[in-house]
Design a protein around this motif. Structure first.
Motif, PDB file in Angstrom:
ATOM      1  N   GLN A  62       0.959  -1.224   0.031  1.00  0.00           N
ATOM      2  CA  GLN A  62      -0.001   0.067   0.105  1.00  0.00           C
ATOM      3  C   GLN A  62       0.802   1.453  -0.254  1.00  0.00           C
ATOM      4  O   GLN A  62       0.645   2.141  -0.705  1.00  0.00           O
ATOM      5  N   ALA A  63       1.919   1.145   0.603  1.00  0.00           N
ATOM      6  CA  ALA A  63       2.837   2.332   0.745  1.00  0.00           C
ATOM      7  C   ALA A  63       3.542   2.736  -0.392  1.00  0.00           C
ATOM      8  O   ALA A  63       3.528   3.623  -1.181  1.00  0.00           O
ATOM      9  N   LYS A  64       3.808   1.407  -1.096  1.00  0.00           N
ATOM     10  CA  LYS A  64       4.608   1.555  -2.552  1.00  0.00           C
ATOM     11  C   LYS A  64       3.653   2.265  -3.550  1.00  0.00           C
ATOM     12  O   LYS A  64       4.058   2.710  -4.344  1.00  0.00           O
ATOM     13  N   ALA A  65       2.282   1.987  -3.299  1.00  0.00           N
ATOM     14  CA  ALA A  65       1.386   2.340  -4.385  1.00  0.00           C
ATOM     15  C   ALA A  65       1.072   3.883  -4.029  1.00  0.00           C
ATOM     16  O   ALA A  65       0.070   4.352  -4.540  1.00  0.00           O
ATOM     17  N   LYS A  66       1.625   4.286  -2.793  1.00  0.00           N
ATOM     18  CA  LYS A  66       1.331   5.731  -2.444  1.00  0.00           C
ATOM     19  C   LYS A  66       0.007   6.087  -1.916  1.00  0.00           C
ATOM     20  O   LYS A  66      -0.636   6.962  -2.286  1.00  0.00           O
ATOM     21  N   LYS A  67      -0.344   4.935  -1.254  1.00  0.00           N
ATOM     22  CA  LYS A  67      -1.999   5.110  -1.059  1.00  0.00           C
ATOM     23  C   LYS A  67      -2.122   4.882   0.387  1.00  0.00           C
ATOM     24  O   LYS A  67      -2.981   4.310   0.987  1.00  0.00           O
ATOM     25  N   LEU A  68      -1.087   5.293   1.000  1.00  0.00           N
ATOM     26  CA  LEU A  68      -1.228   5.309   2.586  1.00  0.00           C
ATOM     27  C   LEU A  68      -0.528   6.518   3.100  1.00  0.00           C
ATOM     28  O   LEU A  68       0.548   6.677   3.209  1.00  0.00           O
ATOM     29  N   GLN A  69      -1.479   7.348   3.583  1.00  0.00           N
ATOM     30  CA  GLN A  69      -1.096   8.471   4.444  1.00  0.00           C
ATOM     31  C   GLN A  69      -1.634   8.415   5.647  1.00  0.00           C
ATOM     32  O   GLN A  69      -2.685   8.316   5.994  1.00  0.00           O
ATOM     33  N   LEU A  70      -0.641   8.123   6.515  1.00  0.00           N
ATOM     34  CA  LEU A  70      -1.005   7.627   8.101  1.00  0.00           C
ATOM     35  C   LEU A  70      -1.468   9.081   8.832  1.00  0.00           C
ATOM     36  O   LEU A  70      -0.787  10.158   8.714  1.00  0.00           O
ATOM     37  N   THR A 118      -7.182   0.442   4.371  1.00  0.00           N
ATOM     38  CA  THR A 118      -6.115  -0.857   4.273  1.00  0.00           C
ATOM     39  C   THR A 118      -6.880  -2.012   4.032  1.00  0.00           C
ATOM     40  O   THR A 118      -6.303  -2.673   2.833  1.00  0.00           O
ATOM     41  N   GLU A 119      -7.853  -2.444   4.606  1.00  0.00           N
ATOM     42  CA  GLU A 119      -8.689  -3.587   4.406  1.00  0.00           C
ATOM     43  C   GLU A 119      -9.144  -3.604   2.781  1.00  0.00           C
ATOM     44  O   GLU A 119      -9.106  -4.596   2.094  1.00  0.00           O
ATOM     45  N   VAL A 120      -9.834  -2.466   2.317  1.00  0.00           N
ATOM     46  CA  VAL A 120     -10.392  -2.353   1.167  1.00  0.00           C
ATOM     47  C   VAL A 120      -9.354  -2.621   0.165  1.00  0.00           C
ATOM     48  O   VAL A 120      -9.378  -3.064  -0.968  1.00  0.00           O
ATOM     49  N   PHE A 121      -8.001  -1.648   0.363  1.00  0.00           N
ATOM     50  CA  PHE A 121      -6.915  -2.009  -0.497  1.00  0.00           C
ATOM     51  C   PHE A 121      -6.400  -3.428  -0.866  1.00  0.00           C
ATOM     52  O   PHE A 121      -6.070  -3.929  -1.885  1.00  0.00           O
ATOM     53  N   ASP A 122      -6.308  -4.005   0.471  1.00  0.00           N
ATOM     54  CA  ASP A 122      -6.012  -5.716   0.447  1.00  0.00           C
ATOM     55  C   ASP A 122      -7.040  -6.409  -0.258  1.00  0.00           C
ATOM     56  O   ASP A 122      -6.764  -7.187  -1.255  1.00  0.00           O
ATOM     57  N   GLU A 123      -8.290  -6.122  -0.396  1.00  0.00           N
ATOM     58  CA  GLU A 123      -9.316  -6.755  -1.088  1.00  0.00           C
ATOM     59  C   GLU A 123      -9.392  -6.552  -2.341  1.00  0.00           C
ATOM     60  O   GLU A 123      -9.370  -7.471  -3.316  1.00  0.00           O
ATOM     61  N   LYS A 124      -9.105  -5.401  -2.966  1.00  0.00           N
ATOM     62  CA  LYS A 124      -8.782  -4.840  -4.337  1.00  0.00           C
ATOM     63  C   LYS A 124      -7.539  -5.751  -4.580  1.00  0.00           C
ATOM     64  O   LYS A 124      -7.294  -6.196  -5.925  1.00  0.00           O
ATOM     65  N   GLN A 125      -6.347  -5.635  -4.004  1.00  0.00           N
ATOM     66  CA  GLN A 125      -5.149  -6.431  -4.412  1.00  0.00           C
ATOM     67  C   GLN A 125      -5.495  -8.075  -4.796  1.00  0.00           C
ATOM     68  O   GLN A 125      -5.110  -8.556  -5.593  1.00  0.00           O
ATOM     69  N   ARG A 186     -17.496  -9.475  -5.837  1.00  0.00           N
ATOM     70  CA  ARG A 186     -16.627  -8.851  -5.104  1.00  0.00           C
ATOM     71  C   ARG A 186     -16.078  -7.434  -5.460  1.00  0.00           C
ATOM     72  O   ARG A 186     -16.216  -6.585  -4.475  1.00  0.00           O
ATOM     73  N   PHE A 187     -16.279  -7.002  -6.786  1.00  0.00           N
ATOM     74  CA  PHE A 187     -15.978  -5.796  -7.297  1.00  0.00           C
ATOM     75  C   PHE A 187     -17.081  -4.746  -6.807  1.00  0.00           C
ATOM     76  O   PHE A 187     -16.873  -3.779  -6.707  1.00  0.00           O
ATOM     77  N   LYS A 188     -18.148  -5.262  -7.353  1.00  0.00           N
ATOM     78  CA  LYS A 188     -19.383  -4.568  -6.909  1.00  0.00           C
ATOM     79  C   LYS A 188     -19.589  -4.136  -5.341  1.00  0.00           C
ATOM     80  O   LYS A 188     -20.038  -3.126  -5.038  1.00  0.00           O
ATOM     81  N   SER A 189     -19.088  -5.047  -4.520  1.00  0.00           N
ATOM     82  CA  SER A 189     -19.303  -4.682  -3.266  1.00  0.00           C
ATOM     83  C   SER A 189     -18.130  -3.605  -2.937  1.00  0.00           C
ATOM     84  O   SER A 189     -18.247  -2.795  -1.849  1.00  0.00           O
ATOM     85  N   LEU A 190     -16.830  -3.679  -3.615  1.00  0.00           N
ATOM     86  CA  LEU A 190     -15.820  -2.827  -3.386  1.00  0.00           C
ATOM     87  C   LEU A 190     -16.036  -1.339  -3.566  1.00  0.00           C
ATOM     88  O   LEU A 190     -15.511  -0.465  -3.493  1.00  0.00           O
ATOM     89  N   LYS A 191     -16.880  -1.297  -4.934  1.00  0.00           N
ATOM     90  CA  LYS A 191     -17.080  -0.053  -5.474  1.00  0.00           C
ATOM     91  C   LYS A 191     -17.548   1.151  -4.949  1.00  0.00           C
ATOM     92  O   LYS A 191     -17.391   2.045  -5.189  1.00  0.00           O
ATOM     93  N   ILE A 192     -18.266   0.528  -3.780  1.00  0.00           N
ATOM     94  CA  ILE A 192     -19.082   1.814  -2.891  1.00  0.00           C
ATOM     95  C   ILE A 192     -17.788   2.411  -2.069  1.00  0.00           C
ATOM     96  O   ILE A 192     -18.204   3.629  -1.694  1.00  0.00           O
ATOM     97  N   THR A 193     -16.743   1.878  -1.951  1.00  0.00           N
ATOM     98  CA  THR A 193     -15.764   2.720  -1.120  1.00  0.00           C
ATOM     99  C   THR A 193     -14.746   3.343  -2.084  1.00  0.00           C
ATOM    100  O   THR A 193     -14.651   3.074  -3.160  1.00  0.00           O
TER     101      THR A 193
END
Length: 193
Positions: A62-70, A118-125, A186-193
């Motif tokens: 997630q950090a490498k994808a630049k999608k993690l700002q603490l 982070t959990e959504v990022f993990d699901e997408k991965q 799974r994509f359809k359920s992740l789409k809302i986030t």
């Protein structure tokens, strides 16, 4: 989102840069608490290390994808991620619900939001990886090369094909991958986030 990064962002940046001093610091400062928690909740040392390893890899990706700002303390964020991962492992292995006795680590919603992201990022991965495996060998090879080599001319040279072929083939491969991902429930359920 105008939320300011937490000073502990240095841990995330260190992970993204594979900084061994930061990684050692995380293991020294934060992992013992996770190990203690898992050992006191039906787990052992090896299971605790597996959970920590999975979360470290997830945070690195997630950090490498630049999608993690603490936006909260790293300690609380890391512990909650590990704790939820462990509770999910228990739930999977016992096939029954787990009651989460969630003593609040902080009153801020920031930690919960970060964990959810982070959990959504993990699901997408996971979804991406699953669909990527369905692609043919040529598509996988082409896409892997294009992920690591930015120049499509270099990719074409490496594959010993023309630049035009690489561009067209990549477009077709990405199109197929995208279609498969979008067709999953799974994509359809992740789409809302």
């Amino acid at each position: 989102m105008s939320t300011k990064n937490h000073p502990d962002q240095s841990y995330i940046d260190g992970l993204a840069n594979n900084d061994s001093a930061i990684i050692q610091s995380i293991y020294k400062k934060f992992v013992p608490k996770v190990v203690h928690y898992i050992r006191n909740n039906s787990g052992d040392e090896d299971q605790a290390q597996d959970v920590v390893q999975e979360i470290m890899i997830l945070l690195f990706n997630q950090a490498k994808a630049k999608k993690l700002q603490l936006t909260c303390p790293f300690d609380a964020y890391f512990f909650l991620l590990c704790k939820r991962k462990w509770l999910n492992e228990i739930k999977k292995s016992s096939n029954k619900g787990v009651t989460i006795d969630d003593e609040r680590l902080s009153n801020t919603e920031s930690i919960d939001e970060m964990v959810l992201e982070t959990e959504v990022f993990d699901e997408k991965q996971h979804l991406f990886d699953l669909m990527f495996q369905k692609l043919g060998d040529k598509c996988q090879e082409l896409l892997k090369l294009s992920f690591t080599i930015k120049s499509m001319e270099e990719v074409a040279e490496k594959l010993n094909v023309t630049y035009g072929y690489v561009r067209k083939k990549k477009s077709l491969c990405v199109g197929q991958l995208t279609l498969w991902i979008q067709e999953t429930s799974r994509f359809k359920s992740l789409k809302i986030t």
